[in-house]
Design a protein around this motif. Structure first.
Motif, PDB file in Angstrom:
ATOM      1  N   VAL A  81       0.904  -1.270   0.029  1.00  0.00           N
ATOM      2  CA  VAL A  81       0.089  -0.075   0.018  1.00  0.00           C
ATOM      3  C   VAL A  81       0.927   1.318   0.034  1.00  0.00           C
ATOM      4  CG1 VAL A  81      -1.799   1.141   1.326  1.00  0.00           C
ATOM      5  CG2 VAL A  81      -1.896  -1.234   1.232  1.00  0.00           C
ATOM      6  N   LEU A  82       0.495   2.080  -0.940  1.00  0.00           N
ATOM      7  CA  LEU A  82       1.368   3.517  -1.056  1.00  0.00           C
ATOM      8  C   LEU A  82       0.532   4.551  -0.221  1.00  0.00           C
ATOM      9  CD1 LEU A  82       2.182   3.667  -4.908  1.00  0.00           C
ATOM     10  CD2 LEU A  82       3.732   3.012  -2.854  1.00  0.00           C
ATOM     11  N   GLU A 141      13.769   3.527   9.950  1.00  0.00           N
ATOM     12  CA  GLU A 141      13.334   2.213  10.684  1.00  0.00           C
ATOM     13  C   GLU A 141      11.666   2.448  10.798  1.00  0.00           C
ATOM     14  OE1 GLU A 141      15.251   2.104  14.566  1.00  0.00           O
ATOM     15  OE2 GLU A 141      17.016   1.411  13.367  1.00  0.00           O
ATOM     16  N   GLY A 142      11.157   1.337  10.651  1.00  0.00           N
ATOM     17  CA  GLY A 142       9.774   1.146  10.664  1.00  0.00           C
ATOM     18  C   GLY A 142       9.088  -0.001  11.138  1.00  0.00           C
ATOM     19  N   SER A 143       8.004  -0.287  11.399  1.00  0.00           N
ATOM     20  CA  SER A 143       7.285  -1.544  12.043  1.00  0.00           C
ATOM     21  C   SER A 143       6.159  -1.972  11.171  1.00  0.00           C
ATOM     22  CB  SER A 143       6.932  -1.219  13.216  1.00  0.00           C
ATOM     23  OG  SER A 143       8.169  -0.984  14.255  1.00  0.00           O
ATOM     24  N   THR A 144       5.800  -3.341  10.946  1.00  0.00           N
ATOM     25  CA  THR A 144       4.931  -3.817  10.285  1.00  0.00           C
ATOM     26  C   THR A 144       3.655  -3.843  11.029  1.00  0.00           C
ATOM     27  OG1 THR A 144       5.066  -6.082  10.911  1.00  0.00           O
ATOM     28  CG2 THR A 144       6.274  -5.336   9.097  1.00  0.00           C
ATOM     29  N   GLY A 146       2.191  -6.419  12.419  1.00  0.00           N
ATOM     30  CA  GLY A 146       2.374  -6.998  13.458  1.00  0.00           C
ATOM     31  C   GLY A 146       3.657  -6.942  14.505  1.00  0.00           C
ATOM     32  N   GLY A 147       4.063  -5.670  14.267  1.00  0.00           N
ATOM     33  CA  GLY A 147       5.198  -5.280  14.864  1.00  0.00           C
ATOM     34  C   GLY A 147       6.637  -5.658  14.568  1.00  0.00           C
ATOM     35  N   GLN A 148       6.851  -6.281  13.467  1.00  0.00           N
ATOM     36  CA  GLN A 148       8.045  -6.554  13.151  1.00  0.00           C
ATOM     37  C   GLN A 148       8.790  -5.366  12.967  1.00  0.00           C
ATOM     38  OE1 GLN A 148       8.460  -9.713   9.956  1.00  0.00           O
ATOM     39  NE2 GLN A 148      10.445  -9.114   9.791  1.00  0.00           N
ATOM     40  N   HIS A 149      10.223  -5.176  13.249  1.00  0.00           N
ATOM     41  CA  HIS A 149      10.986  -4.094  12.913  1.00  0.00           C
ATOM     42  C   HIS A 149      11.748  -4.224  11.620  1.00  0.00           C
ATOM     43  CE1 HIS A 149      13.158  -0.688  14.360  1.00  0.00           C
ATOM     44  NE2 HIS A 149      14.300  -1.353  13.998  1.00  0.00           N
ATOM     45  N   ILE A 150      11.712  -3.187  10.767  1.00  0.00           N
ATOM     46  CA  ILE A 150      12.153  -3.335   9.377  1.00  0.00           C
ATOM     47  C   ILE A 150      13.262  -2.117   9.600  1.00  0.00           C
ATOM     48  CG2 ILE A 150      12.046  -3.235   7.052  1.00  0.00           C
ATOM     49  CD1 ILE A 150      10.541  -5.573   8.166  1.00  0.00           C
ATOM     50  N   THR A 151      14.507  -2.437   8.777  1.00  0.00           N
ATOM     51  CA  THR A 151      15.502  -1.320   8.785  1.00  0.00           C
ATOM     52  C   THR A 151      15.516  -0.933   7.171  1.00  0.00           C
ATOM     53  OG1 THR A 151      16.725  -2.161  10.465  1.00  0.00           O
ATOM     54  CG2 THR A 151      17.713  -0.560   8.889  1.00  0.00           C
ATOM     55  N   VAL A 152      15.467   0.165   6.745  1.00  0.00           N
ATOM     56  CA  VAL A 152      15.540   0.711   5.551  1.00  0.00           C
ATOM     57  C   VAL A 152      16.871   1.656   5.068  1.00  0.00           C
ATOM     58  CG1 VAL A 152      14.440   2.136   3.534  1.00  0.00           C
ATOM     59  CG2 VAL A 152      12.839   1.062   5.255  1.00  0.00           C
ATOM     60  N   ASN A 153      17.502   0.854   4.215  1.00  0.00           N
ATOM     61  CA  ASN A 153      18.771   1.449   4.036  1.00  0.00           C
ATOM     62  C   ASN A 153      18.549   2.470   2.799  1.00  0.00           C
ATOM     63  OD1 ASN A 153      20.476   0.050   5.726  1.00  0.00           O
ATOM     64  ND2 ASN A 153      20.181  -1.725   4.457  1.00  0.00           N
ATOM     65  N   CYS A 193       5.497   3.985   5.070  1.00  0.00           N
ATOM     66  CA  CYS A 193       4.225   3.839   4.863  1.00  0.00           C
ATOM     67  C   CYS A 193       3.915   2.331   4.242  1.00  0.00           C
ATOM     68  CB  CYS A 193       3.799   4.871   3.871  1.00  0.00           C
ATOM     69  SG  CYS A 193       1.877   4.802   3.694  1.00  0.00           S
ATOM     70  N   VAL A 194       4.608   1.870   3.136  1.00  0.00           N
ATOM     71  CA  VAL A 194       4.583   0.489   2.490  1.00  0.00           C
ATOM     72  C   VAL A 194       4.881  -0.601   3.847  1.00  0.00           C
ATOM     73  CG1 VAL A 194       5.462  -1.216   1.159  1.00  0.00           C
ATOM     74  CG2 VAL A 194       5.150   1.102   0.215  1.00  0.00           C
ATOM     75  N   ILE A 195       5.897  -0.237   4.669  1.00  0.00           N
ATOM     76  CA  ILE A 195       6.174  -1.167   5.738  1.00  0.00           C
ATOM     77  C   ILE A 195       4.735  -1.258   6.799  1.00  0.00           C
ATOM     78  CG2 ILE A 195       7.665  -1.555   7.744  1.00  0.00           C
ATOM     79  CD1 ILE A 195       9.813  -0.323   5.743  1.00  0.00           C
ATOM     80  N   GLU A 196       4.561  -0.112   7.260  1.00  0.00           N
ATOM     81  CA  GLU A 196       3.322  -0.124   8.202  1.00  0.00           C
ATOM     82  C   GLU A 196       2.099  -0.872   7.732  1.00  0.00           C
ATOM     83  OE1 GLU A 196       2.851   4.055   8.552  1.00  0.00           O
ATOM     84  OE2 GLU A 196       4.622   4.287   9.683  1.00  0.00           O
ATOM     85  N   ASN A 197       2.085  -1.095   6.485  1.00  0.00           N
ATOM     86  CA  ASN A 197       0.933  -1.716   6.005  1.00  0.00           C
ATOM     87  C   ASN A 197       1.089  -3.403   5.707  1.00  0.00           C
ATOM     88  OD1 ASN A 197      -1.614   0.158   5.493  1.00  0.00           O
ATOM     89  ND2 ASN A 197       0.198   1.126   4.801  1.00  0.00           N
ATOM     90  N   LEU A 198       2.215  -3.724   5.845  1.00  0.00           N
ATOM     91  CA  LEU A 198       2.735  -5.327   5.586  1.00  0.00           C
ATOM     92  C   LEU A 198       2.280  -6.054   6.790  1.00  0.00           C
ATOM     93  CD1 LEU A 198       6.565  -4.830   4.708  1.00  0.00           C
ATOM     94  CD2 LEU A 198       4.583  -5.342   3.073  1.00  0.00           C
TER      95      LEU A 198
END
Length: 199
Positions: A81-82, A141-144, A146-153, A193-198
């Motif tokens: 989701v954009l 950094e963002g979270s999905t 389900g709360g999974q932490h994601i790092t964006v380079n 934003c994409v990560i927050e909707n995963l």
């Protein structure tokens, strides 16, 4: 004398008939007509058919891989989701190259640029060749859901720091978001934003 004159008249008539002379326009016209008609007919048969572009076929071929965001989620296995803010993102198109590769193009009004998001399942996105300046690398950094932490380079191209590439991973999916970002923040924020909707 009459015989000589009569013989001369007969010879002249015979010569005129044999050589096609004389007043017979209807015969002259009909003799030439088949040649002209055959010439036209031969030209029409031998002439290459005029090529008319099949725009409907071209358009359908071009749109063959275009799908909706909902269909992309169903086919690809995850929602992508954009940002739904119409003052930020417009003209989003989802293009499913195959079951493992999704390409989303859109115009970012904040970055004032056309951007591309590539997502690959069980593989790396096919990025265009470019060299990035390591000195200006960033981490976001963002979270999905389900709360999974994601790092964006986030990287910027050498010689063109506006050209931005954001990459991250989620499960078996790898993401690459790229475009010229005048704001230096629009592309990373879109990634978050994409990560927050995963899910």
């Amino acid at each position: 004398m009459k015989k000589t004159f009569l013989l001369s008249a007969v010879i002249i008539c015979l010569c005129g008939t044999l050589l096609g002379c004389g007043d017979h326009p209807e015969k002259a016209d009909t003799a030439e007509a088949p040649t002209i008609q055959n010439h036209i007919s031969d030209t029409d048969e031998d002439a290459p058919a005029e090529t008319v572009p099949d725009t409907e076929h071209d358009a359908s071929a071009e749109n063959a891989n275009k799908i909706s965001a909902e269909d992309a989620a169903d086919t690809f296995g995850i929602p992508i989701v954009l940002p739904e803010n119409s003052n930020w993102i417009e003209d989003a198109e989802y293009d499913l190259a195959d079951e493992n590769n999704l390409k989303i193009t859109y115009h970012d009004l904040i970055a004032d640029a056309d951007c591309t998001l590539l997502v690959s399942k069980n593989g790396d996105p096919d990025l265009p060749p470019a060299e990035y300046a390591e000195a200006v690398n960033e981490t976001w950094e963002g979270s999905t859901v389900g709360g999974q932490h994601i790092t964006v380079n986030v990287q910027h191209e050498k010689g063109n720091e506006k050209m931005t590439l954001a990459v991250w991973e989620y499960k078996e999916y790898r993401f690459a978001l790229m475009g010229e970002d005048d704001s230096n923040a629009a592309i990373p924020k879109t990634a978050l934003c994409v990560i927050e909707n995963l899910d």
